[in-house]
Design a protein around this motif. Structure first.
Motif, PDB file in Angstrom:
ATOM      1  N   ALA A   1       7.136  10.077   1.180  1.00 24.66           N
ATOM      2  CA  ALA A   1       8.558   9.720   1.123  1.00 24.66           C
ATOM      3  C   ALA A   1       8.761   8.401   0.375  1.00 24.66           C
ATOM      4  O   ALA A   1       9.735   8.246  -0.364  1.00 24.66           O
ATOM      5  N   GLY A   2       7.840   7.456   0.545  1.00 26.07           N
ATOM      6  CA  GLY A   2       7.923   6.185  -0.185  1.00 26.07           C
ATOM      7  C   GLY A   2       7.840   6.390  -1.685  1.00 26.07           C
ATOM      8  O   GLY A   2       8.534   5.720  -2.453  1.00 26.07           O
ATOM      9  N   GLY A   3       7.003   7.323  -2.109  1.00 26.32           N
ATOM     10  CA  GLY A   3       6.903   7.643  -3.533  1.00 26.32           C
ATOM     11  C   GLY A   3       8.182   8.254  -4.074  1.00 26.32           C
ATOM     12  O   GLY A   3       8.618   7.949  -5.182  1.00 26.32           O
ATOM     13  N   ILE A   4       8.808   9.103  -3.261  1.00 25.69           N
ATOM     14  CA  ILE A   4      10.058   9.745  -3.676  1.00 25.69           C
ATOM     15  C   ILE A   4      11.187   8.709  -3.758  1.00 25.69           C
ATOM     16  O   ILE A   4      11.969   8.697  -4.696  1.00 25.69           O
ATOM     17  N   LEU A   5      11.260   7.823  -2.753  1.00 25.23           N
ATOM     18  CA  LEU A   5      12.344   6.835  -2.693  1.00 25.23           C
ATOM     19  C   LEU A   5      12.214   5.711  -3.714  1.00 25.23           C
ATOM     20  O   LEU A   5      13.190   5.318  -4.344  1.00 25.23           O
ATOM     21  N   PHE A   6      10.988   5.164  -3.832  1.00 27.18           N
ATOM     22  CA  PHE A   6      10.815   3.927  -4.586  1.00 27.18           C
ATOM     23  C   PHE A   6       9.959   4.068  -5.845  1.00 27.18           C
ATOM     24  O   PHE A   6       9.776   3.102  -6.572  1.00 27.18           O
ATOM     25  N   GLY A   7       9.384   5.226  -6.076  1.00 24.07           N
ATOM     26  CA  GLY A   7       8.480   5.387  -7.204  1.00 24.07           C
ATOM     27  C   GLY A   7       7.049   5.056  -6.801  1.00 24.07           C
ATOM     28  O   GLY A   7       6.795   4.560  -5.705  1.00 24.07           O
ATOM     29  N   SER A   8       6.100   5.314  -7.687  1.00 31.47           N
ATOM     30  CA  SER A   8       4.679   5.174  -7.351  1.00 31.47           C
ATOM     31  C   SER A   8       4.284   3.741  -7.015  1.00 31.47           C
ATOM     32  O   SER A   8       3.661   3.484  -5.993  1.00 31.47           O
ATOM     33  N   PHE A   9       4.633   2.787  -7.875  1.00 36.34           N
ATOM     34  CA  PHE A   9       4.172   1.409  -7.678  1.00 36.34           C
ATOM     35  C   PHE A   9       4.814   0.766  -6.455  1.00 36.34           C
ATOM     36  O   PHE A   9       4.114   0.291  -5.554  1.00 36.34           O
TER      37      PHE A   9
ATOM     38  N   GLY B   1       6.501   2.225  -4.048  1.00 35.47           N
ATOM     39  CA  GLY B   1       6.206   3.027  -2.859  1.00 35.47           C
ATOM     40  C   GLY B   1       4.856   2.673  -2.264  1.00 35.47           C
ATOM     41  O   GLY B   1       4.715   2.521  -1.052  1.00 35.47           O
ATOM     42  N   THR B   2       3.844   2.520  -3.136  1.00 31.25           N
ATOM     43  CA  THR B   2       2.517   2.114  -2.667  1.00 31.25           C
ATOM     44  C   THR B   2       2.563   0.718  -2.068  1.00 31.25           C
ATOM     45  O   THR B   2       1.985   0.461  -1.006  1.00 31.25           O
ATOM     46  N   LEU B   3       3.253  -0.195  -2.720  1.00 33.14           N
ATOM     47  CA  LEU B   3       3.365  -1.574  -2.256  1.00 33.14           C
ATOM     48  C   LEU B   3       4.049  -1.641  -0.890  1.00 33.14           C
ATOM     49  O   LEU B   3       3.545  -2.292   0.040  1.00 33.14           O
ATOM     50  N   TYR B   4       5.165  -0.942  -0.728  1.00 36.88           N
ATOM     51  CA  TYR B   4       5.885  -0.951   0.553  1.00 36.88           C
ATOM     52  C   TYR B   4       5.097  -0.232   1.646  1.00 36.88           C
ATOM     53  O   TYR B   4       5.106  -0.655   2.807  1.00 36.88           O
TER      54      TYR B   4
ATOM     55  N   PRO C   1      -6.424   3.236  -0.215  1.00 37.32           N
ATOM     56  CA  PRO C   1      -6.560   4.606  -0.764  1.00 37.32           C
ATOM     57  C   PRO C   1      -5.523   5.569  -0.173  1.00 37.32           C
ATOM     58  O   PRO C   1      -4.982   6.414  -0.890  1.00 37.32           O
ATOM     59  N   LEU C   2      -5.244   5.426   1.118  1.00 39.47           N
ATOM     60  CA  LEU C   2      -4.259   6.279   1.785  1.00 39.47           C
ATOM     61  C   LEU C   2      -2.879   6.111   1.153  1.00 39.47           C
ATOM     62  O   LEU C   2      -2.236   7.092   0.747  1.00 39.47           O
ATOM     63  N   ALA C   3      -2.426   4.869   1.060  1.00 43.85           N
ATOM     64  CA  ALA C   3      -1.086   4.605   0.508  1.00 43.85           C
ATOM     65  C   ALA C   3      -1.004   5.043  -0.951  1.00 43.85           C
ATOM     66  O   ALA C   3      -0.043   5.700  -1.358  1.00 43.85           O
ATOM     67  N   PHE C   4      -2.014   4.725  -1.732  1.00 44.44           N
ATOM     68  CA  PHE C   4      -2.002   5.068  -3.151  1.00 44.44           C
ATOM     69  C   PHE C   4      -2.032   6.580  -3.359  1.00 44.44           C
ATOM     70  O   PHE C   4      -1.217   7.143  -4.085  1.00 44.44           O
ATOM     71  N   PHE C   5      -2.964   7.244  -2.703  1.00 42.58           N
ATOM     72  CA  PHE C   5      -3.156   8.685  -2.908  1.00 42.58           C
ATOM     73  C   PHE C   5      -1.899   9.465  -2.545  1.00 42.58           C
ATOM     74  O   PHE C   5      -1.411  10.282  -3.327  1.00 42.58           O
ATOM     75  N   TYR C   6      -1.370   9.227  -1.342  1.00 45.57           N
ATOM     76  CA  TYR C   6      -0.224  10.024  -0.902  1.00 45.57           C
ATOM     77  C   TYR C   6       1.074   9.627  -1.583  1.00 45.57           C
ATOM     78  O   TYR C   6       1.976  10.453  -1.708  1.00 45.57           O
TER      79      TYR C   6
END
Length: 197
Positions: free
Chosen positions: A43-51, A53-56, A139-144
């Motif tokens: 959901a973070g990737g969808i809302l905020f984008g890859s970078f 989303g991973t950071l948040y 790895p978890l945050a980045f991958f998903y």
């Protein structure tokens, strides 16, 4: 996705500049709603984008790990239950490496707090625990976050290959030597003789 997650996503989308803060806090709250970490990262990737989303997601997961570190000592019943599950799944004397914990975090159905207990056992001081939390959550945050959209399109065969690959990696990253003190070994033997069940 679960209803609670969809409601929170809609709420965060409409909150503007507060959305990142709410998302980070949602990582702490999501465990009480039984929402898997992987779904929140996607959901973070969808809302905020890859970078972002991973950071948040990393911010939320590190906050969750810090809360866990300070609260688990005040909850001996929960600590005992998690240790019992750890003994049942991994054995009494197994101490997982940081690499193994990072691999298990990538498998969606593994209990997040159980892996925190394993990390706490490996690194009991706060600074070491937080370094380990960073290394295992990245790895978890980045991958998903980055690959979340593609994961939903995997065939069952591809998903099985990925899970088996992660299991193999988990085995290869294990600690090769287990040291058990005499006192530990014999105290466990006495406990078993008192409670044969």
């Amino acid at each position: 996705m679960s209803e609670q997650l969809l409601i929170m996503l809609a709420f965060m989308e409409s909150s503007g500049t507060l959305a990142p803060f709410m998302f980070v806090l949602f990582h702490v709250i999501r465990q009480f709603m039984f929402i898997p970490v992987a779904l929140v990262c996607i959901a973070g990737g969808i809302l905020f984008g890859s970078f972002l989303g991973t950071l948040y997601s990393m911010g939320g997961l590190l906050l969750l790990s810090a809360v866990f570190y300070f609260c688990i000592g005040k909850m001996p019943g929960t600590h005992a239950k998690l240790m019992k599950i750890k003994y049942k799944w991994f054995g009494r004397y197994t101490k997982m490496t940081v690499g193994q914990i990072a691999v298990l975090r990538l498998i969606p159905f593994f209990h997040y707090q159980l892996l925190n207990i394993c990390l706490l056992e490996r690194r009991p001081d706060f600074k070491g625990f937080m370094k380990g939390a960073f290394a295992t959550n990245l790895p978890l945050a980045f991958f998903y976050t980055v690959f979340g959209e593609f994961i939903t399109h995997f065939t069952p065969g591809m998903a099985t290959i990925i899970i088996l690959s992660l299991c193999l990696l988990f085995y290869l990253l294990r600690e090769k030597i287990v040291i058990v003190t005499w006192e530990e070994f014999f105290s466990h033997q006495k406990e078993q003789s008192k409670n044969p069940c």
